[in-house]
Design a protein around this motif. Sequence first.
Motif, PDB file in Angstrom:
ATOM      1  N   VAL A  71      -6.953  -5.676  -3.462  1.00  0.00           N
ATOM      2  CA  VAL A  71      -8.004  -5.893  -4.449  1.00  0.00           C
ATOM      3  C   VAL A  71      -7.400  -6.485  -5.718  1.00  0.00           C
ATOM      4  N   LEU A  72      -7.943  -7.604  -6.164  1.00  0.00           N
ATOM      5  CA  LEU A  72      -7.601  -8.180  -7.471  1.00  0.00           C
ATOM      6  C   LEU A  72      -8.830  -8.087  -8.349  1.00  0.00           C
ATOM      7  N   THR A  73      -8.653  -7.601  -9.570  1.00  0.00           N
ATOM      8  CA  THR A  73      -9.828  -7.324 -10.395  1.00  0.00           C
ATOM      9  C   THR A  73      -9.484  -7.337 -11.873  1.00  0.00           C
ATOM     10  N   ARG A  74     -10.535  -7.514 -12.679  1.00  0.00           N
ATOM     11  CA  ARG A  74     -10.443  -7.303 -14.121  1.00  0.00           C
ATOM     12  C   ARG A  74     -11.149  -5.998 -14.511  1.00  0.00           C
ATOM     13  N   ASP A  75     -11.553  -5.221 -13.523  1.00  0.00           N
ATOM     14  CA  ASP A  75     -12.285  -3.971 -13.738  1.00  0.00           C
ATOM     15  C   ASP A  75     -11.379  -2.799 -13.357  1.00  0.00           C
ATOM     16  N   ILE A  76     -10.861  -2.105 -14.356  1.00  0.00           N
ATOM     17  CA  ILE A  76      -9.924  -1.010 -14.099  1.00  0.00           C
ATOM     18  C   ILE A  76     -10.561   0.072 -13.246  1.00  0.00           C
TER      19      ILE A  76
ATOM     20  N   THR B 227     -10.451   5.061  -1.941  1.00  0.00           N
ATOM     21  CA  THR B 227     -10.165   4.418  -0.651  1.00  0.00           C
ATOM     22  C   THR B 227      -9.373   3.129  -0.791  1.00  0.00           C
ATOM     23  N   ILE B 228      -9.187   2.642  -2.015  1.00  0.00           N
ATOM     24  CA  ILE B 228      -8.421   1.411  -2.227  1.00  0.00           C
ATOM     25  C   ILE B 228      -6.925   1.727  -2.198  1.00  0.00           C
ATOM     26  N   THR B 229      -6.224   1.071  -1.294  1.00  0.00           N
ATOM     27  CA  THR B 229      -4.792   1.320  -1.120  1.00  0.00           C
ATOM     28  C   THR B 229      -3.949   0.390  -1.964  1.00  0.00           C
ATOM     29  N   TRP B 230      -4.256  -0.916  -1.903  1.00  0.00           N
ATOM     30  CA  TRP B 230      -3.463  -1.919  -2.632  1.00  0.00           C
ATOM     31  C   TRP B 230      -4.364  -2.618  -3.657  1.00  0.00           C
ATOM     32  N   GLY B 231      -3.872  -2.771  -4.861  1.00  0.00           N
ATOM     33  CA  GLY B 231      -4.668  -3.449  -5.868  1.00  0.00           C
ATOM     34  C   GLY B 231      -3.860  -3.764  -7.108  1.00  0.00           C
TER      35      GLY B 231
ATOM     36  N   PHE C 255      -6.641 -11.008   0.438  1.00  0.00           N
ATOM     37  CA  PHE C 255      -7.182 -10.531  -0.830  1.00  0.00           C
ATOM     38  C   PHE C 255      -8.703 -10.407  -0.774  1.00  0.00           C
ATOM     39  N   VAL C 256      -9.218  -9.529  -1.630  1.00  0.00           N
ATOM     40  CA  VAL C 256     -10.638  -9.517  -1.967  1.00  0.00           C
ATOM     41  C   VAL C 256     -10.709  -9.448  -3.486  1.00  0.00           C
ATOM     42  N   LEU C 257     -11.538 -10.319  -4.090  1.00  0.00           N
ATOM     43  CA  LEU C 257     -11.596 -10.454  -5.548  1.00  0.00           C
ATOM     44  C   LEU C 257     -12.952 -10.050  -6.073  1.00  0.00           C
ATOM     45  N   ASP C 258     -12.960  -9.532  -7.300  1.00  0.00           N
ATOM     46  CA  ASP C 258     -14.225  -9.114  -7.892  1.00  0.00           C
ATOM     47  C   ASP C 258     -14.969 -10.316  -8.491  1.00  0.00           C
ATOM     48  N   VAL C 259     -16.129 -10.039  -9.062  1.00  0.00           N
ATOM     49  CA  VAL C 259     -17.069 -11.101  -9.444  1.00  0.00           C
ATOM     50  C   VAL C 259     -16.562 -11.997 -10.563  1.00  0.00           C
ATOM     51  N   HIS C 260     -15.531 -11.580 -11.289  1.00  0.00           N
ATOM     52  CA  HIS C 260     -15.047 -12.348 -12.438  1.00  0.00           C
ATOM     53  C   HIS C 260     -14.002 -13.391 -12.058  1.00  0.00           C
ATOM     54  N   LEU C 261     -13.634 -13.483 -10.783  1.00  0.00           N
ATOM     55  CA  LEU C 261     -12.417 -14.210 -10.415  1.00  0.00           C
ATOM     56  C   LEU C 261     -12.651 -15.343  -9.419  1.00  0.00           C
ATOM     57  N   GLY C 262     -13.753 -16.061  -9.578  1.00  0.00           N
ATOM     58  CA  GLY C 262     -14.072 -17.143  -8.659  1.00  0.00           C
ATOM     59  C   GLY C 262     -13.039 -18.258  -8.650  1.00  0.00           C
ATOM     60  N   LYS C 263     -12.550 -18.660  -9.825  1.00  0.00           N
ATOM     61  CA  LYS C 263     -11.553 -19.737  -9.886  1.00  0.00           C
ATOM     62  C   LYS C 263     -10.241 -19.309  -9.243  1.00  0.00           C
ATOM     63  N   LEU C 264      -9.865 -18.063  -9.473  1.00  0.00           N
ATOM     64  CA  LEU C 264      -8.634 -17.560  -8.862  1.00  0.00           C
ATOM     65  C   LEU C 264      -8.774 -17.503  -7.342  1.00  0.00           C
ATOM     66  N   ALA C 265      -9.958 -17.149  -6.854  1.00  0.00           N
ATOM     67  CA  ALA C 265     -10.188 -17.106  -5.404  1.00  0.00           C
ATOM     68  C   ALA C 265      -9.940 -18.475  -4.784  1.00  0.00           C
ATOM     69  N   LYS C 266     -10.494 -19.530  -5.387  1.00  0.00           N
ATOM     70  CA  LYS C 266     -10.303 -20.879  -4.855  1.00  0.00           C
ATOM     71  C   LYS C 266      -8.827 -21.283  -4.894  1.00  0.00           C
TER      72      LYS C 266
END
Length: 247
Positions: free
Chosen positions: A141-146, A153-157, A99-110
């Motif tokens: 990609v996991l995100t809160r930004d639609i 270029t993003i295949t999976w998200g 996974f790669v996570l956006d800036v809003h998801l620090g707790k989920l990353a851990k």
Amino acid sequence: MSFSATFLFHGPLNDFLAKSRKDALIDYLFERNPSVKDAIEALGVPHPEVAGVLINGKPVDFQYLLQTEDKVEVFPKTENALDFKANTLQPPLPETIKFVLDVHLGKLAKTLRMLGFDTVYQNDYADKVIAALAQNEDRIVLTRDINLLKIKTITWGYWLRSQHLEEQLTEVIRYFELEEKFAPFTRCLECNGLILPVEKQEVLNELPPNTRKYFQEFYLCENCRKVYWKGSHFERMQQFIQRFSLK
């Protein structure tokens, strides 16, 4: 000259639509025959969440050029009304889930790291950096930004519906069917490096006095050199993981 097509979005894809458009026929005006992918994203739905498209009752790919009076149905991965296994627009997931996570998801990353998933995250990642990591390293990609998910270029998200950690984790586990892929306590919560067993003597100077006295089993992140041991925090994390194993 303007042309018109009608769109109907199924299931969770309605989460991206205004209330008046949910589960409703949407008139879409266009010129110069856009691709159906461009039309879907113009209506608010990012392409990684689309599993299949029917136009006038027949499956098409994202490159189909929209024609006047087309009747378009758009299906998510979780939609059961049609079987898109032979026609799915979602490529198979990588063999190794990363996974790669956006800036809003620090707790989920851990938390994903705690479950053993290779998860990269920094609180200053720009969208173009996330897209590049996803493309170059086959990451989801996991995100809160639609809008991030609309980068071509993003295949999976996946766009997380909830803002609450446990609900977010449940969403990710269910959507990507991760229940059988947990490998708890194999990655560093801080840096994502691999954790390996280490002799107590090698980390003795890093340990608090009581830890040095009462614990004998230790683990070391091979990247950032953080030391781990099975204290009370370990028991709490085990209980947390068990809850998600039962959901």
